[in-house]
Design an enzyme around this catalytic site. Structure first.
Site, PDB file in Angstrom:
ATOM      1  N   TYR A 141      10.910 -74.805  46.941  1.00 27.46           N
ATOM      2  CA  TYR A 141      10.999 -74.424  48.355  1.00 27.46           C
ATOM      3  C   TYR A 141      11.233 -75.638  49.257  1.00 27.46           C
ATOM      4  O   TYR A 141      11.795 -75.510  50.342  1.00 27.46           O
ATOM      5  CB  TYR A 141       9.695 -73.764  48.810  1.00 27.46           C
ATOM      6  CG  TYR A 141       9.649 -72.271  48.617  1.00 27.46           C
ATOM      7  CD1 TYR A 141       9.789 -71.715  47.351  1.00 27.46           C
ATOM      8  CD2 TYR A 141       9.453 -71.422  49.694  1.00 27.46           C
ATOM      9  CE1 TYR A 141       9.730 -70.339  47.174  1.00 27.46           C
ATOM     10  CE2 TYR A 141       9.391 -70.055  49.521  1.00 27.46           C
ATOM     11  CZ  TYR A 141       9.531 -69.518  48.262  1.00 27.46           C
ATOM     12  OH  TYR A 141       9.468 -68.164  48.100  1.00 27.46           O
ATOM     13  N   LYS A 190       6.911 -72.607  33.532  1.00 29.18           N
ATOM     14  CA  LYS A 190       8.113 -72.398  32.706  1.00 29.18           C
ATOM     15  C   LYS A 190       8.374 -73.709  31.968  1.00 29.18           C
ATOM     16  O   LYS A 190       9.439 -74.327  32.063  1.00 29.18           O
ATOM     17  CB  LYS A 190       9.282 -71.981  33.621  1.00 29.18           C
ATOM     18  CG  LYS A 190      10.570 -71.608  32.913  1.00 29.18           C
ATOM     19  CD  LYS A 190      10.516 -70.291  32.163  1.00 29.18           C
ATOM     20  CE  LYS A 190      11.803 -70.072  31.377  1.00 29.18           C
ATOM     21  NZ  LYS A 190      11.743 -68.892  30.473  1.00 29.18           N
ATOM     22  N   ASP A 223       8.019 -65.772  32.550  1.00 33.47           N
ATOM     23  CA  ASP A 223       8.745 -64.541  32.195  1.00 33.47           C
ATOM     24  C   ASP A 223       7.814 -63.566  31.469  1.00 33.47           C
ATOM     25  O   ASP A 223       7.787 -62.367  31.759  1.00 33.47           O
ATOM     26  CB  ASP A 223      10.022 -64.838  31.386  1.00 33.47           C
ATOM     27  CG  ASP A 223       9.814 -65.824  30.247  1.00 33.47           C
ATOM     28  OD1 ASP A 223       8.713 -66.403  30.139  1.00 33.47           O
ATOM     29  OD2 ASP A 223      10.765 -66.018  29.458  1.00 33.47           O
ATOM     30  N   ASP A 247       5.466 -66.522  44.561  1.00 32.01           N
ATOM     31  CA  ASP A 247       6.109 -65.604  45.500  1.00 32.01           C
ATOM     32  C   ASP A 247       6.536 -64.339  44.762  1.00 32.01           C
ATOM     33  O   ASP A 247       6.238 -63.216  45.184  1.00 32.01           O
ATOM     34  CB  ASP A 247       7.326 -66.298  46.132  1.00 32.01           C
ATOM     35  CG  ASP A 247       8.073 -65.387  47.096  1.00 32.01           C
ATOM     36  OD1 ASP A 247       7.416 -64.732  47.929  1.00 32.01           O
ATOM     37  OD2 ASP A 247       9.323 -65.319  47.009  1.00 32.01           O
ATOM     38  N   ASP A 251       4.640 -60.247  44.674  1.00 30.26           N
ATOM     39  CA  ASP A 251       5.322 -59.015  45.105  1.00 30.26           C
ATOM     40  C   ASP A 251       5.308 -58.005  43.959  1.00 30.26           C
ATOM     41  O   ASP A 251       5.095 -56.802  44.161  1.00 30.26           O
ATOM     42  CB  ASP A 251       6.778 -59.287  45.526  1.00 30.26           C
ATOM     43  CG  ASP A 251       6.942 -59.432  47.044  1.00 30.26           C
ATOM     44  OD1 ASP A 251       6.021 -59.956  47.700  1.00 30.26           O
ATOM     45  OD2 ASP A 251       8.008 -59.020  47.573  1.00 30.26           O
TER      46      ASP A 251
END
Ligand code: NAD
Ligand code: IPM
Ligand code: MN
Length: 355
Positions: A141, A190, A223, A247, A251
């Protein structure tokens, strides 16, 4: 208590939901004899329209001087042009950075009354209680970005950067929270592909073994986490992860309780005022219709009382009032499953009455 609370309504449904949260806070102040002074300031698209800047200096100054900040949401189709130099979302990223709010707490709790509002099966979601710690002021970000054209071919880049201290402080905060819950922490990365994730994993592992040997700790690749979240959400307690992964995963996790409209968040630093907001956006598809669910913002106001103003009892009273209106069968459209629903203001009225 005397407290100055800065309200940043923002765009879309932001002003509608902030209005209800303000009413709930005013009702708390009255009942518990506190004095809350509310001050509204500009952020996002509305701020661009009025000042050209998504985060005017006056807003930053007011936030710094506040006891706490409550934000609605920013953004919308009016400001969505990808070639625009100034965007509403920059205002939100900048206020997080200005106030050094490196930790974004996103609790995912299912409400017993709402289990059937989830698109997932009851036996999977019932009893889910996860606390996400999303790193909020670093990662991709805030990495260096830009565009280049070589031999007529345009490309764009944005770097993902994490430093050792940035990882240490968020892991520590999450591990401390785990100690006050069921003592389990999961770090999501990751590391099989990304260098910043390998650094993240090494630092997290060291902090946990040196400082929190009593906390049960494991790591999951992002993942796989996306899958585990909807197949076995009850197996997770506290989860710590980077800005982008946090983020996206939160959601996704909002579907466990059933709606984005139910989920609050708290953005905290080491000191200074915290910033509290729903995790959802400005919902342009329903803005101005008076049907948005204000409960995420009302629950964010409860988190504000607890985490920034130290008013634990009052926070608990708001949360109990929300559970009461749900138990009474009151639903906004997003959680009504096609059954009868009430609007934003009526939901605000019900919470105030329950208080
Ligand atoms: P969104 O979260 O605004 O909406 C996604 C879906 O959830 C929509 O169908 C919306 O109607 C529904 N929804 C969201 N909040 C709701 C509520 N309180 N009650 C009922 N339904 C609700 O996501 P989006 O549509 O992808 O983004 C819209 C804009 O919001 C974009 O400009 C985005 O950048 C911005 N955004 C802002 C924030 C923030 O300010 N913190 C967060 C996310 C997105
Ligand atoms: C959120 C939002 C923001 C984010 C956007 C609007 C900048 O999606 O708070 O989750 O990506 O952090
Ligand atoms: Mn988001």
């Amino acid at each position: 208590m005397d407290a100055k609370i800065v309200l940043l309504p923002g765009d879309g449904i932001g002003p509608e939901i902030i209005k209800q949260a303000e009413r709930v806070l005013a009702a708390v102040a009255k009942r518990f004899n506190h004095r809350f002074a509310f001050e509204s300031h500009l952020i996002g698209g509305t701020a661009i329209d009025q000042t050209g800047d998504p985060l005017p200096a006056a807003t930053v100054e007011a936030c710094r001087a506040a006891g706490a900040v409550l934000l609605g949401a920013v953004g919308g189709p009016k400001w969505d042009d990808p070639s625009a130099a100034v965007r509403p979302e920059q205002g939100l990223l900048r206020i997080r950075k200005e106030l050094q709010l490196f930790a974004n707490l996103r609790p995912i709790q299912t409400f017993a009354e709402l289990v059937d509002a989830s698109p997932l099966k009851r036996e999977i979601v019932e009893g889910t209680d996860i606390l996400f710690f999303r790193e909020l002021t670093g990662g991709v970000y805030f990495g260096d970005s830009g565009r280049t054209t070589v031999d007529g071919v345009e490309s764009a880049h944005q770097s993902m950067v994490y430093s050792v201290p940035e990882v240490e402080r968020i892991v520590r905060m999450a591990a401390q929270a785990a100690r006050s819950r069921s003592n389990r922490l999961t770090s999501v990365d990751k590391a099989n592909v990304l260098e910043p994730s390998r650094l993240w994993r090494q630092v997290a592992q060291r902090v946990m073994s040196e400082e929190f040997p009593d906390v049960q700790y494991d790591v999951v690749l992002v993942d796989a986490m996306a899958m585990h979240l909807i197949s076995r959400p009850r197996d997770f307690d506290v989860v710590v992860t980077g800005n982008l992964f946090g983020d996206i995963l939160t959601d996704e996790a909002s579907m466990l309780p059933g709606s984005l409209g139910m989920l609050p968040s708290a953005s905290m630093g080491s000191d200074g005022p915290g910033l509290f907001e729903p995790i959802h956006g400005s919902a342009p598809d329903i803005a101005g219709r008076g049907i948005a669910n204000p409960l995420a913002t009302i629950l964010a106001a409860a988190m504000m009382l607890r985490h920034s103003l130290g008013l634990e009892d009052e926070a608990g009273k708001i949360e109990a009032a929300v559970r009461k209106v749900l138990a009474d069968g009151l639903r906004t459209a997003d959680i009504a499953g096609g059954q009868d629903s009430i609007g934003t203001e009526a939901m605000g009225n019900a919470v105030v009455a329950a208080l």
